[in-house]
Design a protein around this motif. Structure first.
Motif, PDB file in Angstrom:
ATOM      1  N   HIS A  34       0.873  -1.181   0.000  1.00 51.67           N
ATOM      2  CA  HIS A  34       0.000   0.000   0.000  1.00 51.67           C
ATOM      3  C   HIS A  34       0.907   1.227   0.000  1.00 51.67           C
ATOM      4  O   HIS A  34       1.730   1.411   0.902  1.00 51.67           O
ATOM      5  CB  HIS A  34      -0.902  -0.011   1.235  1.00 51.67           C
ATOM      6  CG  HIS A  34      -1.923   1.081   1.264  1.00 51.67           C
ATOM      7  ND1 HIS A  34      -3.075   1.054   0.533  1.00 51.67           N
ATOM      8  CD2 HIS A  34      -1.921   2.256   1.944  1.00 51.67           C
ATOM      9  CE1 HIS A  34      -3.771   2.162   0.784  1.00 51.67           C
ATOM     10  NE2 HIS A  34      -3.096   2.907   1.633  1.00 51.67           N
ATOM     11  N   ASP A  36       1.195   5.088   0.013  1.00 52.14           N
ATOM     12  CA  ASP A  36       0.447   6.311   0.361  1.00 52.14           C
ATOM     13  C   ASP A  36       1.084   7.560  -0.229  1.00 52.14           C
ATOM     14  O   ASP A  36       2.227   7.891   0.109  1.00 52.14           O
ATOM     15  CB  ASP A  36       0.402   6.463   1.891  1.00 52.14           C
ATOM     16  CG  ASP A  36      -0.671   5.604   2.525  1.00 52.14           C
ATOM     17  OD1 ASP A  36      -0.413   5.055   3.616  1.00 52.14           O
ATOM     18  OD2 ASP A  36      -1.755   5.491   1.936  1.00 52.14           O
ATOM     19  N   HIS A  68      -2.418   4.785  -3.178  1.00 54.74           N
ATOM     20  CA  HIS A  68      -3.526   5.522  -2.549  1.00 54.74           C
ATOM     21  C   HIS A  68      -3.220   7.013  -2.681  1.00 54.74           C
ATOM     22  O   HIS A  68      -2.373   7.549  -1.945  1.00 54.74           O
ATOM     23  CB  HIS A  68      -3.631   5.096  -1.070  1.00 54.74           C
ATOM     24  CG  HIS A  68      -4.648   5.855  -0.299  1.00 54.74           C
ATOM     25  ND1 HIS A  68      -4.690   5.818   1.083  1.00 54.74           N
ATOM     26  CD2 HIS A  68      -5.647   6.680  -0.680  1.00 54.74           C
ATOM     27  CE1 HIS A  68      -5.700   6.586   1.513  1.00 54.74           C
ATOM     28  NE2 HIS A  68      -6.279   7.126   0.448  1.00 54.74           N
ATOM     29  N   MET A  70      -3.720  10.620  -2.043  1.00 55.55           N
ATOM     30  CA  MET A  70      -4.347  11.627  -1.184  1.00 55.55           C
ATOM     31  C   MET A  70      -3.840  12.971  -1.682  1.00 55.55           C
ATOM     32  O   MET A  70      -2.976  13.621  -1.062  1.00 55.55           O
ATOM     33  CB  MET A  70      -3.975  11.375   0.288  1.00 55.55           C
ATOM     34  CG  MET A  70      -4.668  10.146   0.849  1.00 55.55           C
ATOM     35  SD  MET A  70      -3.906   9.496   2.335  1.00 55.55           S
ATOM     36  CE  MET A  70      -2.625   8.463   1.596  1.00 55.55           C
ATOM     37  N   ASP A 177      -8.603   1.041   5.473  1.00 49.38           N
ATOM     38  CA  ASP A 177      -7.286   1.658   5.613  1.00 49.38           C
ATOM     39  C   ASP A 177      -7.239   2.616   6.805  1.00 49.38           C
ATOM     40  O   ASP A 177      -7.899   3.639   6.829  1.00 49.38           O
ATOM     41  CB  ASP A 177      -7.004   2.437   4.310  1.00 49.38           C
ATOM     42  CG  ASP A 177      -5.641   3.066   4.290  1.00 49.38           C
ATOM     43  OD1 ASP A 177      -5.391   3.887   3.375  1.00 49.38           O
ATOM     44  OD2 ASP A 177      -4.822   2.776   5.182  1.00 49.38           O
TER      45      ASP A 177
HETATM   46 ZN    ZN Z   1      -3.561   4.668   2.672  1.00 46.93          ZN
END
Ligand code: ZN
Ligand code: DX5
Length: 229
Positions: A34, A36, A68, A70, A177
């Motif tokens: 994962h 980020d 992911h 953001m 998450d």
């Molecule tokens: Zn995340």
């Protein structure tokens, strides 16, 4: 048989030895990475970009990488991450003015497309998207940092999302998450998660193999209960 995928969030890894640490956690039994991405605009933190993902691929990380995003805006980063070697690209529904177009852009770049929802975002925003997504990522913390506590209201939302997916008939993975530890991973899996993201609970542990084995043991209990029901 329910299958659960364990996705360590490398934001909590040792950035001075990121390739080594990522390889170590995969050898210890994780299924995917994962990744980020935070831009210090959409969330109040700044992390890693496509160059780092490319370096992990060059280092020899071949496991699926689940990016992911953001970030806001979203679209311009998608081709970069796809080129760098992402398998899944998930963005925040709250961060794109044109969600349908962003999903199409991810797929046009050859990646599986996911939508992330913050804790306060209702599932209703998925109403016209279920046929276009491969992953729904439910945030069980407010995005921006690892090491936060699991928001318990997420379990109820997770159950509703599970029912939504089971009813819609599309093959969508449900990812959770934030704040997932050995003591609550079973609850999260039982509520309907397919992919479980965990950062600090794994990377802060001295022995990755040990903590992943404990998480797997909790997931096994859920599988047995699920198959008996
Ligand atoms: Zn995340
Ligand atoms: C938070 C990130 C999560 C977080 C997970 O914005 O999206 O992936 O880093 O870390 P833990 O498991 O420590 O909450």
């Amino acid at each position: 048989m329910r299958q659960f995928l364990l996705a360590p969030s490398i934001i909590a890894a040792d950035f001075a030895r990121l390739g080594e640490d990522t390889a170590k956690v995969l050898t210890a039994g994780a299924d995917m990475v994962h990744f980020d991405v935070m831009d210090n605009h959409y969330v109040p933190n700044l992390t890693i970009g496509p160059l780092v993902l490319k370096s992990l691929r060059n280092y020899g990380i071949s496991a699926p990488i689940d990016v992911h995003l953001m970030v806001k805006p979203v679209d311009s980063l998608i081709p970069e991450f796809a080129k760098a070697g992402s398998n899944f690209i998930t963005f925040h529904v709250e961060a794109s003015e044109h969600v349908d177009r962003t999903l199409q852009l991810i797929k046009a770049n050859g990646c599986k497309a996911g939508i992330a929802l913050n804790p306060a975002t209702p599932l209703s925003c998925l109403e016209y998207l279920m046929d276009k997504i491969d992953i729904i990522l439910l945030m069980s913390v407010n995005p921006g940092f690892s090491g936060q506590s699991f928001i318990s209201a997420s379990l109820n939302k997770l159950q509703k999302a599970r029912n939504l997916i089971d009813k819609c008939g599309y093959n969508i993975l449900l990812e959770v998450d934030g704040g997932i530890k050995v003591y609550n991973i079973g609850q999260v899996a039982a509520a309907g998660a397919d992919i479980l993201v965990s950062g600090s609970a794994i990377f802060d542990h001295i022995n990755y193999k040990q903590v992943i084995a404990k998480m797997r043991c909790e997931l096994k209990k859920v599988q047995i209960l699920y198959n008996e029901s």
